[in-house]
Enzyme design. Structure first.
Site, PDB file in Angstrom:
ATOM      1  N   ASP A   1       2.928   4.147  -3.688  1.00 15.14           N
ATOM      2  CA  ASP A   1       3.337   4.036  -2.297  1.00 15.14           C
ATOM      3  C   ASP A   1       4.796   4.505  -2.255  1.00 15.14           C
ATOM      4  O   ASP A   1       5.492   4.452  -3.279  1.00 15.14           O
ATOM      5  CB  ASP A   1       3.212   2.583  -1.842  1.00 15.14           C
TER       6      ASP A   1
ATOM      7  N   ASP B   1      -0.680  -2.095   1.232  1.00 13.79           N
ATOM      8  CA  ASP B   1      -1.477  -1.410   0.205  1.00 13.79           C
ATOM      9  C   ASP B   1      -2.601  -2.276  -0.356  1.00 13.79           C
ATOM     10  O   ASP B   1      -3.282  -1.865  -1.297  1.00 13.79           O
ATOM     11  CB  ASP B   1      -0.567  -1.014  -0.973  1.00 13.79           C
TER      12      ASP B   1
END
Length: 807
Positions: free
Chosen positions: A489, A692
């Site tokens: 990420d 996430d």
């Protein structure tokens, strides 16, 4: 047809018929033949299933796979289960009605059992364990320690007496003084005492045989009792018939087997306890007394008497025993137990800095307002996570468990075959056949197979904690070895995730009104960008009221209402979906040219774009070195982000990352991970564990960046507690070390058994007249066990090799 079982359970998270449909679909995909009825309003459910074909654990897993969970209670107890038999206890417990999950540590006997509170009670679980042939030592560790001390005394005493028996038997000096029969009788008495001192080994070995589920202790018990009973029968016959021969007594073999096993177990337990003492050291950091403010007086209290909201005092050199916030004073605090950093950090009341239990106040003076105490503290939760992590078995361990399950039966059959061969086919004397049989039972060593990997996993978890890594699953070290792609990420992972407002751009709107409406909408959001904007408002004297309505949209932004005005704050994609005109806004003009990555937030009021706020976030100093190290180790590297394409590519170019997926919602990230893994990639996902979470759940392995309360999130196979991206490389390095130890330990266990079992069966007796006596076989067996443990503890000497060039 098996027995049909009806159980009441409670499903967590259901609130509509669609939830029930998803659960049924998940159950069907796993081919579980069950009947399920769920009350949508309460989550209460009844399930009917065939207990011989399906377990409650499988049903709970199917429900979790659908995105829901089952209400459960947990009991943690210490039992006499050890080593190679731990896995068989787990399997038997999991097959019992009401048991959702059962894990028994082969290292210290800790059993963690998850059960259905609607059908089982704490007392029933203790009854189950007793029925399986194991005693519950105690649910409190203090009592368990008393048991360990007493056990150690018995082990040493048994070894001393066994040595005495061997000396008396082989030296023969007492026979001239006391005579043949008296000496043999004395040896029999001493051997009986050795047998009695090892009653736990004999009992836990013979009882499983009655249920046809032998363990490693079964082999020891059979070897020692076979030679003891045989010798006792011969001695008794000799005493009753004065002419009888006593040349074939094996009391020394019986005593020797148990004596050397006792010594070996004593050494094993000491090595294990010393190696695992890090857990105890950390637990002791939470013990002690504190000075708490009661009225206008300081009162010394036990930590159990302190409650959230209390004010406690800490002075130079003292342990901090609570989680809390500094409200008075300042000082330097050593929090190396959490981060691995040796340099103390300044904590002061003016900035209301948080402090954590287990830290040490190096110098200064602090008054702390308690937020968490006892089992609720971060360190206590970390210890719980670390202890539980060892129960998640790597593939190597699952294979070893299966082998151990068969090995004991194979050895018993080999012992029977050995006796049959020598006594019936070769015509050897009965005493010689008994000798070979007892040696086969004594020499075989399932223990290294049972303990080789659990000990490596436990020590790896401990060592990882010292390096600032909290491992949540014991199979992580194996999984990262097989992975071939690392996906990051962007925000908060490759960057610091600490945004600051760079520019506020009103569009035909007042600066103050733009900020006020923005902060009204962002006030309840927990997103990093929202917090940065709210902090910016506070710095400009704007204290926004609460919105009348608030709706978060993960990965997009927020919707809010205030006094009839509709406020939309978020990404370019959100504006497009809300049909808000954003044409002509040049979002790329503020794109950074250094290590700054920018983020643009759009603000619309009543359907009209009123301005944008540009925020900046720095790329982590070590990110470039980490990406380079990953590529050198053969991993492909990519970025998955919800940010706009220009910002994502900006970071990727600076770090040398070729694969970029941008403007993704959380569910888009999960689909991308699934698609990549269908192409043959085994992905390690590294993210913050918030937006996430879905992608992490779909990935082959997942690692979360975290610190403070972030550690308590359920997401991630491991959490980088020290918030350093370089720790990712340490995990990869450590997985290589752990895997090598897996292979070394298992290899040694297989080689040992393959070489010594045939010798014990008498393979070298006829050609070379070499016999492996049972007591010597026991020495070889226990030395093999100790060598595996000693090899595993070498992990504690490992130090990270990877160093970043950045400071």
């Amino acid at each position: 047809m098996g027995m049909r079982v009806k159980e009441e359970i409670k499903v967590i998270g259901v609130d509509c018929p669609t939830c029930i449909y998803n659960i049924r679909r998940s159950i069907e995909r796993k081919n579980l033949n069950i009947e399920l009825e769920v009350d949508v309003s309460t989550g209460s459910a009844f399930i009917i299933y065939d207990s011989e074909k399906t377990s409650l654990a499988e049903i709970a897993e199917a429900i979790r796979h659908a995105g829901y969970d089952v209400e459960k209670s947990v009991v943690r107890i210490y039992t006499t289960a050890r080593e190679a038999d731990a896995c068989s206890r787990e399997e038997k417990l999991e097959r019992l009605p009401g048991i959702i999950d059962a894990r028994v540590s082969p290292l210290d006997g800790l059993a963690v059992i998850e059960y259905n509170p609607y059908t089982l009670t704490h007392g029933r679980i203790l009854e189950y364990i007793s029925r399986l042939g194991y005693r519950v030592i105690e649910e409190e560790r203090v009592a368990a320690k008393r048991e360990i001390v007493g056990l150690g005394v018995r082990r040493v005493l048994a070894f001393i007496l066994a040595t005495t028996v061997l000396v008396v038997h082989h030296a023969g000096f007492l026979e001239g003084l006391l005579g043949h029969h008296v000496t043999n009788s004395l040896i029999a008495v001493l051997s009986s005492i050795v047998l009695a001192l090892n009653y736990d080994v004999v009992y836990t070995g013979l009882k499983p045989l009655t249920r046809l589920s032998p363990t490693m202790n079964s082999l020891i018990a059979l070897s020692s009792t076979t030679t003891f009973v045989y010798s006792l029968a011969v001695l008794t016959h000799s005493l009753l018939n004065s002419g009888g021969s006593t040349d074939v007594l094996f009391f020394e073999s019986s005593a020797g087997v148990l004596g050397f096993v006792s010594l070996g177990k004593y050494i094993e337990e000491r090595i294990e306890r010393r190696a695992l003492s890090r857990f105890e050291e950390l637990a002791r950091r939470l013990e002690g007394r504190v000075r708490a403010l009661r009225g206008n007086e300081l009162v010394e209290l036990d930590i159990e008497d302190v409650k959230p909201g209390d004010l406690v005092e800490a002075r130079s050199g003292e342990k901090i025993l609570v989680d809390g916030v500094v409200v008075e004073g300042k000082g330097y605090v050593d929090k190396s137990v959490f981060t691995g950093e040796l340099e103390p950090r300044l904590k002061k009341a003016s900035s209301r800095d948080p402090v954590l239990a287990g830290s040490i106040l190096v110098n200064g003076y602090l008054v702390i307002r308690v937020t968490r105490v006892g089992e609720d503290t971060l360190l206590s939760r970390m210890l719980g996570i670390a202890r539980t992590a060892q129960f998640t078995k790597p593939k190597f361990q699952r294979i070893a468990d299966k082998i151990v399950g068969y090995l004991t039966w194979i050895v018993i059959l080999l012992a029977i075959a050995t006796f049959t061969y020598w006594y019936l086919f070769k015509g050897a004397p009965l005493d010689q056949a008994v000798l070979f049989t007892a040696a086969v039972l004594a020499v075989t060593c399932p223990c290294p197979l049972g303990i080789a990997i659990p000990l490596v996993v436990a020590l790896s978890i401990i060592k990882s904690m010292d390096a600032g890594l909290l491992v949540r699953r014991g199979d992580l070290f194996e999984k990262v070895h097989y992975a071939n792609m690392v996906v990051f990420d962007k925000t908060g992972t490759l960057t610091h995730g600490k945004f600051t407002v760079v520019e506020v751009v009103p569009l035909n709107y007042s600066f103050r009104d733009l900020l006020e409406y923005t902060c009204i909408a962002e006030k309840r959001s927990e997103h990093l960008l929202a917090k940065a904007i709210v902090d910016y408002c506070s710095a400009h004297g704007i204290n926004p009221p609460d919105p009348d309505d608030f709706t978060p949209l993960p990965g997009l932004g927020v919707l809010a209402e205030y006094k009839g005005h509709a406020i939309v704050v978020g990404s370019y994609t959100l504006m497009r979906e809300m049909n808000i005109n954003v044409e002509g806004i040049e979002i790329q003009r503020l794109e950074a040219t250094s290590s700054i990555t920018s983020k643009v937030v759009y603000i619309a009021v009543d359907g009209v774009l009123r301005g944008v706020i540009v925020l900046g976030d720095k790329i982590r100093e070590e990110a470039s070195d980490v990406v380079k190290a990953l590529r050198e180790r053969g991993y492909e590297v990519g970025i998955l982000t919800g940010d706009v394409e220009s910002a994502a590519k900006n970071v990727a170019e600076k770090l040398g990352i070729g694969k970029v997926w941008s403007e993704l919602r959380p569910e888009d990230k999960a689909r991308t991970v699934e698609d990549l893994q269908k192409q043959g990639y085994r992905i390690i996902y590294v993210g913050d564990g918030v937006n996430d979470a879905i992608a992490m759940a779909k990935s082959f392995a997942c690692i979360a960046m975290g610190g403070g309360s972030d550690i308590l999130r359920e997401t991630g196979d491991a959490i980088i507690v020290n918030d350093r991206l370089s720790s990712l490389i340490h995990i990869l390095e450590f997985s290589k070390i752990a895997r090598r130890k897996f292979i070394e330990n298992l290899g040694w266990a297989f080689i040992y058994n393959a070489v010594l079992v045939p010798i014990a069966m008498g393979l070298l007796y006829e050609p070379f007249n070499i016999v492996l006596r049972p007591e010597h076989a026991a020495i070889a067996m226990i030395l093999s066990d100790i060598s595996v443990i000693a090899n595993s503890t070498l992990i504690l000497k490992w130090t990270p090799r990877f160093r970043t060039e950045s400071k």
